[in-house]
Design a protein around this motif. Structure first.
Motif, PDB file in Angstrom:
ATOM      1  N   GLN A   1      -6.991  -8.898  12.270  1.00 53.37           N
ATOM      2  CA  GLN A   1      -7.407  -9.123  10.904  1.00 53.37           C
ATOM      3  C   GLN A   1      -8.547 -10.126  10.852  1.00 53.37           C
ATOM      4  OE1 GLN A   1      -4.191  -9.811   8.133  1.00 53.37           O
ATOM      5  NE2 GLN A   1      -2.723  -9.068   9.590  1.00 53.37           N
TER       6      GLN A   1
ATOM      7  N   THR B   1       0.334   6.788  -0.256  1.00 53.76           N
ATOM      8  CA  THR B   1      -0.306   5.489  -0.077  1.00 53.76           C
ATOM      9  C   THR B   1      -1.223   5.226  -1.262  1.00 53.76           C
ATOM     10  OG1 THR B   1      -2.106   6.459   1.210  1.00 53.76           O
ATOM     11  CG2 THR B   1      -0.214   5.620   2.438  1.00 53.76           C
TER      12      THR B   1
ATOM     13  N   TYR C   1       4.458   0.920   6.761  1.00 52.04           N
ATOM     14  CA  TYR C   1       3.502  -0.186   6.771  1.00 52.04           C
ATOM     15  C   TYR C   1       3.725  -0.909   8.085  1.00 52.04           C
ATOM     16  CZ  TYR C   1       1.476  -4.788   5.848  1.00 52.04           C
ATOM     17  OH  TYR C   1       0.747  -5.950   5.947  1.00 52.04           O
TER      18      TYR C   1
ATOM     19  N   GLY D   1       0.779  -1.232   0.000  1.00 49.84           N
ATOM     20  CA  GLY D   1       0.000   0.000   0.000  1.00 49.84           C
ATOM     21  C   GLY D   1       0.807   1.276   0.000  1.00 49.84           C
TER      22      GLY D   1
ATOM     23  N   ASP E   1       1.631  -3.892  10.322  1.00 48.43           N
ATOM     24  CA  ASP E   1       0.489  -4.710  10.707  1.00 48.43           C
ATOM     25  C   ASP E   1       0.820  -5.581  11.911  1.00 48.43           C
ATOM     26  OD1 ASP E   1       0.892  -7.503  10.389  1.00 48.43           O
ATOM     27  OD2 ASP E   1       0.134  -7.603   8.392  1.00 48.43           O
TER      28      ASP E   1
ATOM     29  N   GLN F   1       0.470   4.099   5.957  1.00 51.72           N
ATOM     30  CA  GLN F   1       0.125   5.495   6.229  1.00 51.72           C
ATOM     31  C   GLN F   1       1.348   6.384   6.033  1.00 51.72           C
ATOM     32  OE1 GLN F   1      -0.354   6.656  10.467  1.00 51.72           O
ATOM     33  NE2 GLN F   1       0.059   4.523  10.985  1.00 51.72           N
TER      34      GLN F   1
ATOM     35  N   GLY G   1      -3.981   3.266  -1.020  1.00 50.95           N
ATOM     36  CA  GLY G   1      -5.336   3.001  -0.561  1.00 50.95           C
ATOM     37  C   GLY G   1      -5.708   1.542  -0.536  1.00 50.95           C
ATOM     38  N   THR G   2      -4.742   0.668  -0.771  1.00 55.92           N
ATOM     39  CA  THR G   2      -5.027  -0.766  -0.827  1.00 55.92           C
ATOM     40  C   THR G   2      -4.736  -1.486   0.481  1.00 55.92           C
ATOM     41  OG1 THR G   2      -2.815  -1.225  -1.707  1.00 55.92           O
ATOM     42  CG2 THR G   2      -4.586  -0.858  -3.311  1.00 55.92           C
ATOM     43  N   SER G   3      -4.141  -0.819   1.457  1.00 55.12           N
ATOM     44  CA  SER G   3      -3.830  -1.474   2.727  1.00 55.12           C
ATOM     45  C   SER G   3      -4.181  -0.563   3.899  1.00 55.12           C
ATOM     46  CB  SER G   3      -2.346  -1.836   2.823  1.00 55.12           C
ATOM     47  OG  SER G   3      -2.032  -2.308   4.128  1.00 55.12           O
ATOM     48  N   PRO G   4      -4.921  -1.079   4.883  1.00 54.67           N
ATOM     49  CA  PRO G   4      -5.227  -0.268   6.062  1.00 54.67           C
ATOM     50  C   PRO G   4      -4.027  -0.082   6.977  1.00 54.67           C
ATOM     51  CG  PRO G   4      -6.040  -2.495   6.380  1.00 54.67           C
ATOM     52  CD  PRO G   4      -5.542  -2.420   4.959  1.00 54.67           C
ATOM     53  N   PHE G   5      -2.943  -0.805   6.700  1.00 54.61           N
ATOM     54  CA  PHE G   5      -1.766  -0.741   7.556  1.00 54.61           C
ATOM     55  C   PHE G   5      -0.688   0.188   7.015  1.00 54.61           C
ATOM     56  CE2 PHE G   5      -3.451  -5.195   7.835  1.00 54.61           C
ATOM     57  CZ  PHE G   5      -4.142  -4.990   9.014  1.00 54.61           C
TER      58      PHE G   5
END
Length: 264
Positions: free
Chosen positions: A237, A205, A230, A166, A232, A213, A207-211
């Motif tokens: 999850q 980013t 990144y 991401g 996680d 920023q 926009g493909t990973s919530p982890f």
């Protein structure tokens, strides 16, 4: 099937249903931050940033083993190396010998990369790095080097790896920033009020990973992402569909165990 076997089987399925957690990535738009010039222009701040980096990237704690797979000045000059091996207490190998890479990255807590490493990196290096992070390793990438590349090819060198998590590097150098005030509030920047850089690839980013920023943007020039991460580690999850099916079987097994107990 005995009650004990049912319970053990259900517990094993419950463990299998858990989602695996990966590691951490830090991508800096430029390499000058950790150079001797970067340290000299931000006294105390570059040192704190490196200490924070070590704490962030050494996920399991304890002894910190670092591979610097680069000969770029931004990762090989004395200020950075002395702080890593001195106050941080890391064991450090700085090399571009491909046999070290080919032997596997699993023996290192963190890998630092910068510059035109493509001749030394084997085919499939992006996949190797992805597997390393997914296995719990940490990677630092310094862009903006123009070290045998231009902005387009430098972004293309790292984006196959970064995009999988991401993160993205712009295919143009941004002209930013000199000594720049820190505006981010992430723990990686705790105690850091300014950092130095000199013309990098803006980080964003996908926009493909919530982890993923952006934790630091330029305080001098609006809209320029300087540092992205990144992370996680410890994230909650949702199990994949196959894991959900296993979890359902596990719960069914537990229900059967309860019926066995009541019937006994």
């Amino acid at each position: 099937m005995t009650k004990r076997a049912v319970v053990a089987w259900a517990a094993a399925l419950a463990v299998l249903s858990g989602a695996a957690h990966g590691g951490r990535i830090v991508v800096n738009h430029d390499e000058w931050t950790l150079s001797n010039t970067g340290f000299a222009n931000t006294p105390g701040n570059a040192e704190q940033f490196v200490s924070n980096l070590a704490g962030f990237m050494n996920i399991d704690g304890g002894a910190f083993s670092v591979l610097i797979f680069s000969d770029n000045f931004g990762l090989t000059q004395s200020s950075f190396l002395n702080h890593l091996t001195g106050p941080v207490g890391a064991s450090v190998l700085a090399t571009t010998d491909p046999t070290v890479w080919n032997a596997g990255l699993g023996g290192y807590d963190a890998v630092f990369l910068a510059g035109q490493n493509a001749p030394a990196l084997p085919a499939g290096y992006a996949t190797t790095l992805q597997n390393y992070v997914n296995g719990g390793g940490s990677v630092y990438v310094a862009a903006g080097t123009a070290d045998g590349v231009n902005a387009v090819t430098e972004a293309a060198l790292w984006d196959p790896f970064l995009n999988a998590f991401g993160l993205d590097l712009a295919p143009a150098y941004n002209g930013c920033c000199g000594v720049d005030p820190v505006v981010g509030g992430h723990p990686l920047l705790a105690g850091v009020t300014q950092l130095y850089s000199n013309n990098g690839n803006t980080v964003s980013t996908t926009g493909t990973s919530p982890f993923a920023q952006i934790i630091e943007t330029s305080g001098a020039t609006t809209g320029i992402g300087l540092i992205g991460i990144y992370d996680d580690v410890g994230a909650t999850q949702v199990p994949e569909p196959g894991s959900l099916a296993l979890l359902g079987l596990g719960l069914a097994g537990l229900a059967l165990a309860r019926r066995v107990k009541r019937a006994a």
